[in-house]
Design a protein around this motif. Sequence first.
Motif, PDB file in Angstrom:
ATOM      1  N   ASP A   1       0.837  -1.123  -0.033  1.00 29.67           N
ATOM      2  CA  ASP A   1       0.077   0.024   0.016  1.00 29.67           C
ATOM      3  C   ASP A   1       0.985   1.174   0.149  1.00 29.67           C
ATOM      4  OD1 ASP A   1      -1.980  -1.841  -0.039  1.00 29.67           O
ATOM      5  OD2 ASP A   1      -2.725  -1.180   2.063  1.00 29.67           O
TER       6      ASP A   1
ATOM      7  N   VAL B   1      -1.638  -0.967  -4.075  1.00 19.86           N
ATOM      8  CA  VAL B   1      -2.898   0.201  -3.744  1.00 19.86           C
ATOM      9  C   VAL B   1      -2.374   1.410  -3.876  1.00 19.86           C
ATOM     10  CG1 VAL B   1      -4.905   0.762  -2.504  1.00 19.86           C
ATOM     11  CG2 VAL B   1      -4.327  -1.682  -2.756  1.00 19.86           C
ATOM     12  N   ASP B   2      -2.569   2.349  -4.506  1.00 20.05           N
ATOM     13  CA  ASP B   2      -2.409   3.686  -4.199  1.00 20.05           C
ATOM     14  C   ASP B   2      -3.452   4.517  -3.410  1.00 20.05           C
ATOM     15  OD1 ASP B   2      -1.693   6.531  -4.706  1.00 20.05           O
ATOM     16  OD2 ASP B   2      -2.011   6.316  -7.004  1.00 20.05           O
ATOM     17  N   LEU B   3      -3.039   4.320  -2.197  1.00 17.09           N
ATOM     18  CA  LEU B   3      -3.845   4.955  -1.125  1.00 17.09           C
ATOM     19  C   LEU B   3      -4.187   6.394  -1.491  1.00 17.09           C
ATOM     20  CD1 LEU B   3      -2.716   3.157   2.076  1.00 17.09           C
ATOM     21  CD2 LEU B   3      -4.842   2.748   0.789  1.00 17.09           C
TER      22      LEU B   3
ATOM     23  N   ALA C   1      -6.626   6.733  -4.271  1.00 17.17           N
ATOM     24  CA  ALA C   1      -7.897   6.416  -3.851  1.00 17.17           C
ATOM     25  C   ALA C   1      -8.708   7.503  -3.183  1.00 17.17           C
ATOM     26  CB  ALA C   1      -8.041   5.297  -2.942  1.00 17.17           C
ATOM     27  N   LYS C   2      -8.211   8.304  -2.575  1.00 20.93           N
ATOM     28  CA  LYS C   2      -8.619   9.217  -1.985  1.00 20.93           C
ATOM     29  C   LYS C   2      -8.939  10.609  -2.665  1.00 20.93           C
ATOM     30  CE  LYS C   2      -8.209  11.677   2.877  1.00 20.93           C
ATOM     31  NZ  LYS C   2      -7.672  11.630   3.907  1.00 20.93           N
TER      32      LYS C   2
ATOM     33  N   GLY D   1      -6.769   2.057  -6.886  1.00 19.34           N
ATOM     34  CA  GLY D   1      -6.626   3.140  -6.105  1.00 19.34           C
ATOM     35  C   GLY D   1      -6.778   4.410  -7.205  1.00 19.34           C
TER      36      GLY D   1
ATOM     37  N   TYR E   1      -7.310   6.650   7.365  1.00 17.95           N
ATOM     38  CA  TYR E   1      -6.292   7.530   6.769  1.00 17.95           C
ATOM     39  C   TYR E   1      -5.352   8.296   8.077  1.00 17.95           C
ATOM     40  CZ  TYR E   1      -7.062   6.517   1.959  1.00 17.95           C
ATOM     41  OH  TYR E   1      -6.987   6.041   0.522  1.00 17.95           O
TER      42      TYR E   1
ATOM     43  N   GLY F   1     -11.766   5.606  -1.515  1.00 26.39           N
ATOM     44  CA  GLY F   1     -10.884   5.211  -0.533  1.00 26.39           C
ATOM     45  C   GLY F   1     -11.477   5.075   0.888  1.00 26.39           C
TER      46      GLY F   1
ATOM     47  N   LYS G   1       1.338   5.182   0.335  1.00 27.82           N
ATOM     48  CA  LYS G   1       0.960   6.490   0.694  1.00 27.82           C
ATOM     49  C   LYS G   1       2.244   7.574   0.807  1.00 27.82           C
ATOM     50  CE  LYS G   1      -2.009   8.963   4.125  1.00 27.82           C
ATOM     51  NZ  LYS G   1      -0.855  10.034   4.548  1.00 27.82           N
TER      52      LYS G   1
END
Length: 242
Positions: A9, A51-53, A56-57, A82, A23, A140, A11
């Motif tokens: 993951d 996963v591109d957190l 995603a957000k 994401g 988050y 996200g 971030k």
Amino acid sequence: MMLVIPAIDLKDGKCVRLYQGDYGRVTIYGDDPVSQARRFVAEGAEKLHVVDLSGAKEGRAVHFDLVVEIAKAVNIPVEVGGGIRDLETIERYLSCGVHQVILGTVACRNPELVREAASRFPGGILVSLDVRGERVAVSGWTEAEDLHYLELAQKLEDSGVAGLIFTEIERDGTQEGVYTERLEKLLSVVSLPVVLAGGVATIEDIRRLKPLEEMGLFGVIVGRALYEGTLDLREALRIARG
């Protein structure tokens, strides 16, 4: 053969894990995701889940270059999710060495895009069913949809997607062990391959999941348990292979 798929993951360019998708509750496990990917391959991993957190957000591919770097650094398939919300981003990822793209939010809000993507890129599209309670969460995991996860799963049955990733948000990143009731309900209503994410803590969870392979469980994604050392990847792979 059930796959055990390590998760990376991303971030702020680092390997992290969230607790229940929060988050604000982030644990950093390293600042070199590419080296981490290579370590998982060296231990026998046959696929990686990235996963591109941040993406995603934010609703866009924030870590696109880093994901592609990971994909090019390993000799096994890489799936990524994401912030992927359009055909252009899907095509960019798949043309740069990523094996499969995972769609989440758009599966709820733009199902026609999912069908078009699955038609244009056969075998290249997965859908993530991210569930809080029995309702699907998007963006996200920051927003809830008034949509039951089984209803969405059945709508995707004939969409052409290659499989489903089922995440129970309350268990994700908690290492509390797997909970199979909702998973078994999902396996009973779809014929698509299903991969479980969230909750795996020890080798006993892998043993518990292995019999569900007969119902269509294709694999399990493992994150925090690998980083914390409560699960040995080589042993998990040995049991999953039967």
